[in-house]
Design a protein around this motif. Structure first.
Motif, PDB file in Angstrom:
ATOM      1  N   ASN A  78      -7.291  49.534  45.968  1.00  0.00           N
ATOM      2  CA  ASN A  78      -7.117  48.235  45.362  1.00  0.00           C
ATOM      3  C   ASN A  78      -8.435  47.674  44.398  1.00  0.00           C
ATOM      4  O   ASN A  78      -9.420  48.405  44.520  1.00  0.00           O
ATOM      5  CB  ASN A  78      -7.470  47.125  46.521  1.00  0.00           C
ATOM      6  CG  ASN A  78      -6.389  47.207  47.518  1.00  0.00           C
ATOM      7  OD1 ASN A  78      -6.563  47.308  48.712  1.00  0.00           O
ATOM      8  ND2 ASN A  78      -5.247  47.009  46.893  1.00  0.00           N
ATOM      9  N   CYS A  79      -8.033  47.100  43.394  1.00  0.00           N
ATOM     10  CA  CYS A  79      -9.009  46.446  42.467  1.00  0.00           C
ATOM     11  C   CYS A  79      -8.653  44.662  42.197  1.00  0.00           C
ATOM     12  O   CYS A  79      -7.861  44.348  43.142  1.00  0.00           O
ATOM     13  CB  CYS A  79      -8.938  47.085  41.146  1.00  0.00           C
ATOM     14  SG  CYS A  79      -7.089  47.067  40.589  1.00  0.00           S
ATOM     15  N   GLU A  80      -9.424  44.257  41.250  1.00  0.00           N
ATOM     16  CA  GLU A  80      -9.108  42.750  41.397  1.00  0.00           C
ATOM     17  C   GLU A  80      -8.117  42.468  40.276  1.00  0.00           C
ATOM     18  O   GLU A  80      -7.243  41.286  40.595  1.00  0.00           O
ATOM     19  CB  GLU A  80     -10.448  41.950  40.956  1.00  0.00           C
ATOM     20  CG  GLU A  80     -11.446  42.304  42.174  1.00  0.00           C
ATOM     21  CD  GLU A  80     -12.829  41.480  41.639  1.00  0.00           C
ATOM     22  OE1 GLU A  80     -12.940  40.316  40.961  1.00  0.00           O
ATOM     23  OE2 GLU A  80     -13.746  42.284  41.852  1.00  0.00           O
ATOM     24  N   ARG A  89      -9.161  55.603  34.108  1.00  0.00           N
ATOM     25  CA  ARG A  89     -10.395  55.730  35.238  1.00  0.00           C
ATOM     26  C   ARG A  89     -10.035  55.310  36.564  1.00  0.00           C
ATOM     27  O   ARG A  89      -9.984  56.237  37.435  1.00  0.00           O
ATOM     28  CB  ARG A  89     -11.448  55.166  34.794  1.00  0.00           C
ATOM     29  CG  ARG A  89     -12.545  55.446  36.091  1.00  0.00           C
ATOM     30  CD  ARG A  89     -13.948  55.045  35.409  1.00  0.00           C
ATOM     31  NE  ARG A  89     -15.261  55.526  36.476  1.00  0.00           N
ATOM     32  CZ  ARG A  89     -16.498  55.545  36.091  1.00  0.00           C
ATOM     33  NH1 ARG A  89     -16.913  55.241  34.869  1.00  0.00           N
ATOM     34  NH2 ARG A  89     -17.239  55.875  37.021  1.00  0.00           N
ATOM     35  N   PHE A  90      -9.245  54.234  36.965  1.00  0.00           N
ATOM     36  CA  PHE A  90      -8.979  53.849  38.271  1.00  0.00           C
ATOM     37  C   PHE A  90      -7.900  54.524  38.723  1.00  0.00           C
ATOM     38  O   PHE A  90      -7.880  55.017  39.897  1.00  0.00           O
ATOM     39  CB  PHE A  90      -8.577  52.330  37.977  1.00  0.00           C
ATOM     40  CG  PHE A  90      -8.047  51.772  39.399  1.00  0.00           C
ATOM     41  CD1 PHE A  90      -8.793  51.239  40.180  1.00  0.00           C
ATOM     42  CD2 PHE A  90      -6.585  51.645  39.786  1.00  0.00           C
ATOM     43  CE1 PHE A  90      -8.617  50.855  41.530  1.00  0.00           C
ATOM     44  CE2 PHE A  90      -6.400  50.916  41.020  1.00  0.00           C
ATOM     45  CZ  PHE A  90      -7.219  50.557  41.885  1.00  0.00           C
ATOM     46  N   GLN A  91      -6.944  55.112  37.780  1.00  0.00           N
ATOM     47  CA  GLN A  91      -5.887  55.944  38.290  1.00  0.00           C
ATOM     48  C   GLN A  91      -6.172  57.444  38.555  1.00  0.00           C
ATOM     49  O   GLN A  91      -5.692  58.036  39.444  1.00  0.00           O
ATOM     50  CB  GLN A  91      -4.718  55.912  37.359  1.00  0.00           C
ATOM     51  CG  GLN A  91      -3.955  54.343  36.998  1.00  0.00           C
ATOM     52  CD  GLN A  91      -2.897  54.553  36.048  1.00  0.00           C
ATOM     53  OE1 GLN A  91      -2.077  55.463  36.076  1.00  0.00           O
ATOM     54  NE2 GLN A  91      -2.654  53.357  35.576  1.00  0.00           N
ATOM     55  N   GLN A  92      -7.210  57.826  37.905  1.00  0.00           N
ATOM     56  CA  GLN A  92      -7.721  59.263  38.190  1.00  0.00           C
ATOM     57  C   GLN A  92      -8.673  59.179  39.431  1.00  0.00           C
ATOM     58  O   GLN A  92      -8.550  60.090  40.218  1.00  0.00           O
ATOM     59  CB  GLN A  92      -8.825  59.503  36.979  1.00  0.00           C
ATOM     60  CG  GLN A  92      -9.122  60.901  37.176  1.00  0.00           C
ATOM     61  CD  GLN A  92      -8.180  62.039  37.474  1.00  0.00           C
ATOM     62  OE1 GLN A  92      -7.048  62.191  36.566  1.00  0.00           O
ATOM     63  NE2 GLN A  92      -7.967  62.647  38.316  1.00  0.00           N
ATOM     64  N   LEU A  93      -9.419  58.113  39.715  1.00  0.00           N
ATOM     65  CA  LEU A  93      -9.993  57.868  40.927  1.00  0.00           C
ATOM     66  C   LEU A  93      -9.154  58.027  42.043  1.00  0.00           C
ATOM     67  O   LEU A  93      -9.309  58.630  43.159  1.00  0.00           O
ATOM     68  CB  LEU A  93     -10.871  56.744  40.983  1.00  0.00           C
ATOM     69  CG  LEU A  93     -11.444  56.128  42.382  1.00  0.00           C
ATOM     70  CD1 LEU A  93     -12.464  57.079  42.470  1.00  0.00           C
ATOM     71  CD2 LEU A  93     -12.090  54.692  42.089  1.00  0.00           C
ATOM     72  N   ALA A 129     -17.507  53.512  40.235  1.00  0.00           N
ATOM     73  CA  ALA A 129     -16.258  52.766  39.507  1.00  0.00           C
ATOM     74  C   ALA A 129     -16.466  51.232  39.691  1.00  0.00           C
ATOM     75  O   ALA A 129     -16.131  50.755  38.757  1.00  0.00           O
ATOM     76  CB  ALA A 129     -15.062  52.987  40.277  1.00  0.00           C
ATOM     77  N   ASN A 130     -16.811  50.546  40.782  1.00  0.00           N
ATOM     78  CA  ASN A 130     -17.174  49.288  40.836  1.00  0.00           C
ATOM     79  C   ASN A 130     -18.236  48.930  39.547  1.00  0.00           C
ATOM     80  O   ASN A 130     -17.907  47.910  38.917  1.00  0.00           O
ATOM     81  CB  ASN A 130     -17.610  49.068  42.165  1.00  0.00           C
ATOM     82  CG  ASN A 130     -17.933  47.744  42.658  1.00  0.00           C
ATOM     83  OD1 ASN A 130     -18.102  46.780  41.739  1.00  0.00           O
ATOM     84  ND2 ASN A 130     -17.868  47.232  43.913  1.00  0.00           N
TER      85      ASN A 130
END
Length: 277
Positions: A78-80, A89-93, A129-130
């Motif tokens: 999850n993210c905001e 970057r989020f998808q790779q994480l 990442a945050n």
């Protein structure tokens, strides 16, 4: 303080996924030095990590990873905002973490967070990442299914965004076509349990009590209340258990019947939808 143009602000936002105003301020403070602005945003992000703990991460994605036909993992990360969810970057994480889950099979989220991934804990990767993305990033849940034949279905509710719904279906033997059909059915119909037998006893009693109260308030004879409530409970099973649901591609059959006619048995399933219980 140097003035900045919107093209640079936009480019910085696309690179870092930080907010527009944060990007503008970073460019102003760095007097237009793009690399320095990136560093300023990262520093600000690291300082703000703790402040985001109370914020809601209700967007994100569902990621899947298979190893052969009999092992698969599903993850909700999850993210905001949608903006971060569609970022590389989020998808790779998410891809890195779901692969790690498949390899290590942690027992729960706390164990996963403390496990080592490329020399850092998973929690440290989330914190980085945050800080870099400027949003609260968190693992909500994951599932690992092993054995038999496992197929998956990933559904995008928006073509511009990563999958928001993911389903794993575990059959006792290989049947790709039926597995896919049942996975798509589960994505659409959102069952909560596999079968009536797998519904926890406290949930069954809660629903039965509710149906008894409803029936009583309708003025039905006391002697008939239990039977009527049981009938309504059976209707609830047809709505919320996968095997009892009416199959979306043939409303004359249940999912259980579709599986039986194909000579397979559904052993388990997992369905995640971003932001949904």
């Amino acid at each position: 303080m140097a003035s900045v143009n919107m093209a640079d602000v936009k480019r910085l936002r696309e690179l870092t996924a930080a907010g527009m105003m944060d990007c503008k301020k970073a460019l102003e403070e760095s007097e237009g030095d793009f690399d320095k602005a990136v560093d300023l945003l990262r520093l600000k992000g690291a300082k703000d990590v703790g402040k985001r703990e109370t914020r809601t991460a209700s967007n994100g994605l569902v990621a899947v990873k298979h190893e052969g036909d009999s092992l698969a993992a599903l993850l909700e990360l999850n993210c905001e905002t949608d903006f971060v969810a569609k970022g590389e970057r989020f998808q790779q994480l998410a891809a890195d973490i779901v692969a790690h889950i498949l390899a290590t099979k942690p027992s729960d989220v706390p164990t996963l967070l403390e496990s080592d991934l490329n020399g850092k804990t998973v929690k440290e990767h989330l914190d980085e990442a945050n800080a870099a993305l400027g949003e609260k990033i968190e693992i909500r849940r994951f599932s690992v299914l092993e054995g038999g034949f496992i197929t998956s279905y990933m559904h995008k509710t928006d073509p511009q965004l990563p999958p928001a719904v993911g389903v794993l279906i575990q059959l006792d033997q290989e049947n790709s076509a039926v597995g896919k059909d049942i996975a798509q059915h589960a994505a659409a119909m959102a069952p909560k349990y596999l079968s009536p037998a797998e519904v926890p006893a406290d949930v069954v009693e809660k629903e039965r009590s509710l149906f008894e109260q409803m029936t009583r308030e309708e003025g039905k004879p006391e002697a008939a209340i239990a039977k009527i409530a049981d009938g309504r409970l059976n209707g609830w099973f047809k709505d919320f258990t996968l095997l009892e649901q009416t199959f979306v591609k043939d409303n004359k059959k249940t999912v259980a019947k579709v599986a039986a006619e194909a000579g397979v048995k559904v052993l388990a399933f997992t369905r995640f939808k971003v932001g949904q219980a």
